[in-house]
Scaffold this motif. Structure first.
Motif, PDB file in Angstrom:
ATOM      1  N   LYS A 139       5.280   4.488  -0.959  1.00 37.82           N
ATOM      2  CA  LYS A 139       4.924   4.572  -2.158  1.00 37.82           C
ATOM      3  C   LYS A 139       3.081   3.561  -1.672  1.00 37.82           C
ATOM      4  O   LYS A 139       2.305   4.038  -2.046  1.00 37.82           O
ATOM      5  CB  LYS A 139       5.362   3.338  -2.744  1.00 37.82           C
ATOM      6  CG  LYS A 139       6.963   3.789  -3.479  1.00 37.82           C
ATOM      7  CD  LYS A 139       7.683   2.349  -4.528  1.00 37.82           C
ATOM      8  CE  LYS A 139       8.082   3.393  -5.353  1.00 37.82           C
ATOM      9  NZ  LYS A 139      10.209   2.576  -5.700  1.00 37.82           N
ATOM     10  N   GLU A 140       3.010   2.920  -0.695  1.00 39.32           N
ATOM     11  CA  GLU A 140       1.535   2.336   0.417  1.00 39.32           C
ATOM     12  C   GLU A 140       0.690   3.910   0.552  1.00 39.32           C
ATOM     13  O   GLU A 140      -0.340   3.804   0.160  1.00 39.32           O
ATOM     14  CB  GLU A 140       2.319   1.577   0.549  1.00 39.32           C
ATOM     15  CG  GLU A 140       2.626  -0.283   0.188  1.00 39.32           C
ATOM     16  CD  GLU A 140       1.439  -0.406  -0.904  1.00 39.32           C
ATOM     17  OE1 GLU A 140       0.187  -0.473  -0.606  1.00 39.32           O
ATOM     18  OE2 GLU A 140       2.642  -0.777  -1.495  1.00 39.32           O
ATOM     19  N   TRP A 141       1.975   4.640   1.231  1.00 36.36           N
ATOM     20  CA  TRP A 141       1.421   5.787   1.635  1.00 36.36           C
ATOM     21  C   TRP A 141       0.389   6.842   0.842  1.00 36.36           C
ATOM     22  O   TRP A 141      -0.437   6.966   0.786  1.00 36.36           O
ATOM     23  CB  TRP A 141       1.819   6.318   2.275  1.00 36.36           C
ATOM     24  CG  TRP A 141       1.311   7.545   3.618  1.00 36.36           C
ATOM     25  CD1 TRP A 141       0.444   8.244   4.129  1.00 36.36           C
ATOM     26  CD2 TRP A 141       1.420   8.937   2.965  1.00 36.36           C
ATOM     27  NE1 TRP A 141      -0.182   9.095   4.168  1.00 36.36           N
ATOM     28  CE2 TRP A 141       0.801  10.131   3.008  1.00 36.36           C
ATOM     29  CE3 TRP A 141       1.787   9.660   1.107  1.00 36.36           C
ATOM     30  CZ2 TRP A 141       0.434  11.094   3.017  1.00 36.36           C
ATOM     31  CZ3 TRP A 141       2.041  10.985   1.104  1.00 36.36           C
ATOM     32  CH2 TRP A 141       0.955  11.616   2.341  1.00 36.36           C
ATOM     33  N   ILE A 142       1.608   7.101  -0.810  1.00 41.70           N
ATOM     34  CA  ILE A 142       1.219   7.681  -1.570  1.00 41.70           C
ATOM     35  C   ILE A 142       0.140   7.386  -2.167  1.00 41.70           C
ATOM     36  O   ILE A 142      -1.128   8.154  -2.967  1.00 41.70           O
ATOM     37  CB  ILE A 142       2.017   8.525  -3.020  1.00 41.70           C
ATOM     38  CG1 ILE A 142       2.924   9.439  -2.062  1.00 41.70           C
ATOM     39  CG2 ILE A 142       2.229   8.270  -4.226  1.00 41.70           C
ATOM     40  CD1 ILE A 142       4.563   8.865  -2.394  1.00 41.70           C
ATOM     41  N   LYS A 143      -0.051   5.416  -2.539  1.00 47.38           N
ATOM     42  CA  LYS A 143      -1.070   5.282  -2.785  1.00 47.38           C
ATOM     43  C   LYS A 143      -2.580   5.703  -2.492  1.00 47.38           C
ATOM     44  O   LYS A 143      -3.850   6.015  -3.532  1.00 47.38           O
ATOM     45  CB  LYS A 143      -1.184   3.237  -3.334  1.00 47.38           C
ATOM     46  CG  LYS A 143      -1.850   3.231  -4.708  1.00 47.38           C
ATOM     47  CD  LYS A 143      -1.973   1.306  -3.879  1.00 47.38           C
ATOM     48  CE  LYS A 143      -0.756   1.048  -4.563  1.00 47.38           C
ATOM     49  NZ  LYS A 143      -0.037  -0.303  -4.319  1.00 47.38           N
ATOM     50  N   ASP A 144      -2.707   5.262  -1.736  1.00 46.21           N
ATOM     51  CA  ASP A 144      -3.862   6.061  -0.188  1.00 46.21           C
ATOM     52  C   ASP A 144      -3.598   7.166  -0.229  1.00 46.21           C
ATOM     53  O   ASP A 144      -5.018   7.577   0.467  1.00 46.21           O
ATOM     54  CB  ASP A 144      -3.961   5.340   1.104  1.00 46.21           C
ATOM     55  CG  ASP A 144      -3.722   3.163   0.550  1.00 46.21           C
ATOM     56  OD1 ASP A 144      -4.198   3.137  -0.614  1.00 46.21           O
ATOM     57  OD2 ASP A 144      -2.826   2.369   1.393  1.00 46.21           O
ATOM     58  N   ASN A 145      -3.071   8.196  -0.573  1.00 48.21           N
ATOM     59  CA  ASN A 145      -3.259   9.598   0.432  1.00 48.21           C
ATOM     60  C   ASN A 145      -3.498  10.743  -1.259  1.00 48.21           C
ATOM     61  O   ASN A 145      -1.917  10.964  -1.192  1.00 48.21           O
ATOM     62  CB  ASN A 145      -2.444  10.057   1.329  1.00 48.21           C
ATOM     63  CG  ASN A 145      -3.168   9.073   2.847  1.00 48.21           C
ATOM     64  OD1 ASN A 145      -3.909   9.394   3.481  1.00 48.21           O
ATOM     65  ND2 ASN A 145      -2.232   7.707   2.446  1.00 48.21           N
ATOM     66  N   PRO A 146      -4.244  10.598  -1.915  1.00 48.60           N
ATOM     67  CA  PRO A 146      -3.911  11.306  -3.051  1.00 48.60           C
ATOM     68  C   PRO A 146      -4.193  12.848  -2.740  1.00 48.60           C
ATOM     69  O   PRO A 146      -4.024  13.493  -1.867  1.00 48.60           O
ATOM     70  CB  PRO A 146      -5.448  11.568  -4.224  1.00 48.60           C
ATOM     71  CG  PRO A 146      -6.495  10.751  -3.051  1.00 48.60           C
ATOM     72  CD  PRO A 146      -5.265  10.022  -2.124  1.00 48.60           C
TER      73      PRO A 146
END
Length: 778
Positions: free
Chosen positions: A289-296
């Protein structure tokens, strides 16, 4: 010459002929018009070329181990992971064609013969939907309407889409899509999930009768549900086998033989709270979830962890993970049995709590109530007054609760007051375990508790507890680094104090050895092997708390540590994750490597979205790291870790040997390690290292007031070390893992003496249990 009557009859006949052809052609034109209008989208949207090429289906994100196994998936409603045609066994394909569409390879989407038969018999001779038509229905318009006109129009759309699918895809691709799209129930979306859930294997491993059962479910999976209607499923499977015999895919003898067999279901549910590596998957959910937040995505939208079919490649080794979970279950079930035996109401009226008065327990129980999901839901979702919510905890309620049964996690249904269930769950001992390759930082196993379904708090990274004597090697390493000490250097084991105001002490700090036992002169190796508090305090006095903290920070520890001398005995609360990363630095020649859990992430088309970059930095010289390792080897040669060698098996009572699962372990290879036991036996630790694997284990109650009464069972060597021992025995038995049995590599230049065998003061002590650390002070 024709009569008038004949002329009239001829004219009437001609009129009938014209009428027939007008009706016939009108009907044909009407049908053509309906098809044209449907294809133009007049009766509802139709998929265009782009949509047909990329039909919208929800794909679960897959968690893949370092050895290529699926650890689990992230999904909301659709647990679907597509497979290619090449991954489908021939028996599965043959069963589908024989049962659903025997002329599949000869038509172009619509089976004219089947359609004509269905029309003439009004469906009495069987349906006429081809596999392509069924795929069209699954992909684009779902179940038909009860309205006959709408049903006809939907059937027309289905035919058109089927023809378009045949033009867009090969026959093999259509079959693969059909298997991938179907819902086999019980979270078994698509053939891969169905194969894993019902038979515990990948699709390419399915045998003939398993293939026939799954194909039989295409008839109606709600009706033919293996869990609810096994007899009906078996009958339907036998129909499929009969169809395969009818069309010469199998012979009569095979059919008769297989029809007599049981379904042999191996139900392996795939849910977020079941399966392997559940606690690791819980950690990974937050990581993603953190990775998705920073990698659109390239178009600026966000990836959906539950629908976009991401593939998350992890460092976890599925074999080592299974060995770790097995070790935890074996030992914790036995340890818990002993804990229950010692904490019956007769033996301990305040069970499971010790050293607490009734008022203190009542305060604790109220706090536990307010922390519960039941309280949150009733108080904040339903807006029920607090006093009424509290009363509800004293009313008997139906519930399913956890228990150990035959060494495995289990459940039972009961009626219990919620307040009693809180006390019941608090009586269970918890654990945290992590195993890592020190050179690469790859985390190989992660067990955050005894059962994720009932105890979801992760004790690897989320939970932090006092580390006891496992902190002492940091003090020793600091002294070696700063003062160039040798394991053979001698210190007096006599009472010692660090005076008031030194290092910020508000009063004198005078740690005691367990039982006020003092031993004259000890080498550092002997002192660490036996967790001698006075010698550790002397080292702390020489280097100072802040110097130790500075080293620990470089070892990757981020938790708060107060700069006071008592940290030398393990007062800080640290996580298993931090401890394993720190100890791994010693095994990795003084180089800290940040633990790695995810190596790469790809999208559903296997495009790489993320590739990890190792994070390392030098902390200690290779000489200091090696000398510290040699000190830690002393723990398993003549200290509290000696039982790993299998010596002294007869010295323990039979019931005690049963509790320390797997004893005697009889390891003969070099092992560096350290046990830890905190005050009142609230926490038991063991940190164990071989050259290419570092593993940390913690065991304790959810509350520090939940603990064994005596050191016999409450020490790190009894609570935590056995898990390490059982785990490592399994790892060594699996030769494919290549776990090291050799020596730790010595630096090329070694100026510090590490061989203390000639010193009279380096006498191995009796194989006594690990002594608890005196945590009185600051």
């Amino acid at each position: 010459m024709a009569t008038k009557k004949q002329t009239t009859e001829t004219q009437n006949f001609s009129k009938y002929i014209r009428g027939f052809w007008i009706l016939f052609l009108g009907g044909v034109l009407s049908i053509v018009l309906i098809f044209l209008l449907a294809s133009w989208g007049v009766f509802g949207d139709m998929p265009d070329h782009t949509v047909l090429e990329n039909p919208k289906t929800n794909l679960a994100s897959e968690i893949i181990s370092s050895d290529g196994q699926t650890l689990g998936k992230f999904y909301f409603n659709d647990n679907r992971t597509p497979v290619s045609y090449d991954e489908l066994p021939q028996d599965l394909i043959d069963a589908l064609i024989a049962t659903e569409d025997v002329r599949f390879h000869s038509h172009s989407g619509i089976d004219a013969r089947g359609t004509l038969r269905a029309a003439l018999t009004l469906g009495g001779g069987g349906g006429a939907s081809t596999i392509s038509q069924q795929l069209a229905k699954q992909l684009f318009h779902g179940e038909g309407s009860r309205n006959i006109i709408e049903r006809v129009l939907q059937k027309v759309k289905e035919w058109i889409i089927a023809i378009r699918l045949e033009r867009q895809y090969t026959k093999e691709e259509i079959i693969a899509q059909y298997f991938n799209i179907y819902d086999f129930l019980n979270n078994a979306d698509g053939i891969r999930s169905a194969s894993r859930i019902y038979f515990g294997k990948e699709p390419n491993m399915l045998n003939l009768k398993e293939s026939a059962m799954l194909v039989g479910m295409f008839k109606n999976s709600a009706l033919y549900n293996p869990r609810r209607n096994p007899e009906g499923v078996k009958n339907r499977r036998n129909v499929v086998l009969a169809q395969m015999e009818k069309y010469d895919y199998i012979n009569e003898r095979e059919r008769d033989s297989l029809q007599q067999t049981a379904l042999d279901i191996d139900y392996s549910p795939e849910s977020h709270r079941e399966g392997i590596a559940t606690y690791f998957r819980g950690y990974l959910d937050g990581f993603m979830k953190e990775w998705i937040k920073d990698n659109p995505k390239p178009d600026g939208t966000k990836y959906n962890l539950y629908n976009d079919g991401l593939k998350i490649y992890t460092t976890i080794d599925s074999r080592m993970q299974q060995y770790a979970e097995d070790a935890v279950q074996q030992h914790m079930s036995r340890l818990q049995k002993e804990f229950f035996h010692q904490n019956t109401p007769d033996r301990n009226p305040t069970a499971p709590f010790l050293d607490l008065r009734k008022g203190e327990i009542d305060t604790l129980m109220l706090r536990f109530m307010k922390q519960s999901e039941r309280w949150r839901h009733m108080r904040y979702d339903l807006k029920i007054p607090s006093e009424d919510v509290e009363k509800s905890f004293y009313k008997p309620t139906e519930m399913t609760v956890f228990k150990w049964e035959n060494g495995k996690p289990s459940e039972f249904d009961t009626i219990m007051k919620p307040i009693d269930s809180i006390r019941y769950y608090k009586s269970f001992l918890r654990t945290g375990m992590m195993s890592m390759d020190p050179a690469t930082g790859h985390v190989k196993a992660w067990v955050g508790g005894i059962n994720y379904r009932h105890f979801q708090y992760d004790m690897v990274k989320q939970g932090k507890r006092q580390v006891g004597s496992t902190f002492k090697p940091f003090v020793y390493a600091t002294a070696i680094d700063q003062l160039h000490l040798s394991p053979c250097d001698e210190f007096p084991d006599t009472p010692f104090c660090i005076e008031k105001n030194k290092y910020g002490n508000p009063e004198d700090w005078c740690p005691k050895n367990s039982g006020n036992d003092y031993g004259g002169i000890r080498t550092l190796k002997n002192a660490l092997a036996n967790s001698v508090n006075t010698v550790t305090a002397r080292l702390m006095d020489k280097v100072g708390p802040q110097t130790v903290i500075d080293l620990v920070r470089k070892l990757g520890v981020e938790s708060d540590i107060p700069p006071v001398p008592s940290i030398a005995l393990g007062t800080p609360d640290l996580s298993v994750y931090e401890m394993v990363g720190a100890y791994a630095t010693f095994a990795n020649k003084g180089v800290y490597t940040k633990p790695v859990m995810v190596t790469s992430i790809t999208d559903k088309n296997n495009t790489v979205l993320y590739q990890f970059t190792p994070e390392t930095h030098d902390v200690l010289s290779d000489e200091t790291a090696y000398v510290t390792v040699k000190l830690l080897e002393g723990v398993t040669q003549g200290g509290s870790g000696t039982r790993l060698r299998g010596r002294g098996a007869d010295a323990y009572r039979a019931d005690y040997r049963e509790i320390i699962t797997g004893y005697p372990y009889e390891f003969t290879n070099p092992i560096a390690g350290k046990t830890g036991t905190t005050q009142n036996q609230s926490d038991g630790w063991f940190m164990g290292m071989v050259p290419n694997l570092v593993t940390g284990v913690w065991v304790g109650g959810d509350e520090r007031s939940v603990h064994f009464k005596t050191i016999t069972y409450g020490q790190g060597a009894a609570m935590a070390l056995p898990i390490w021992g059982v785990y490592m025995k399994s790892c060594y038995a699996d030769e494919d893992l290549n776990i090291s049995t050799g020596e730790f590599e010595a630096p090329i230049e070694l100026s510090i003496n590490v061989d203390c065998s000639l010193l009279s003061s380096d006498v191995s002590p009796d194989d006594d249990p690990d002594t608890p650390d005196d945590l009185n002070g600051f």
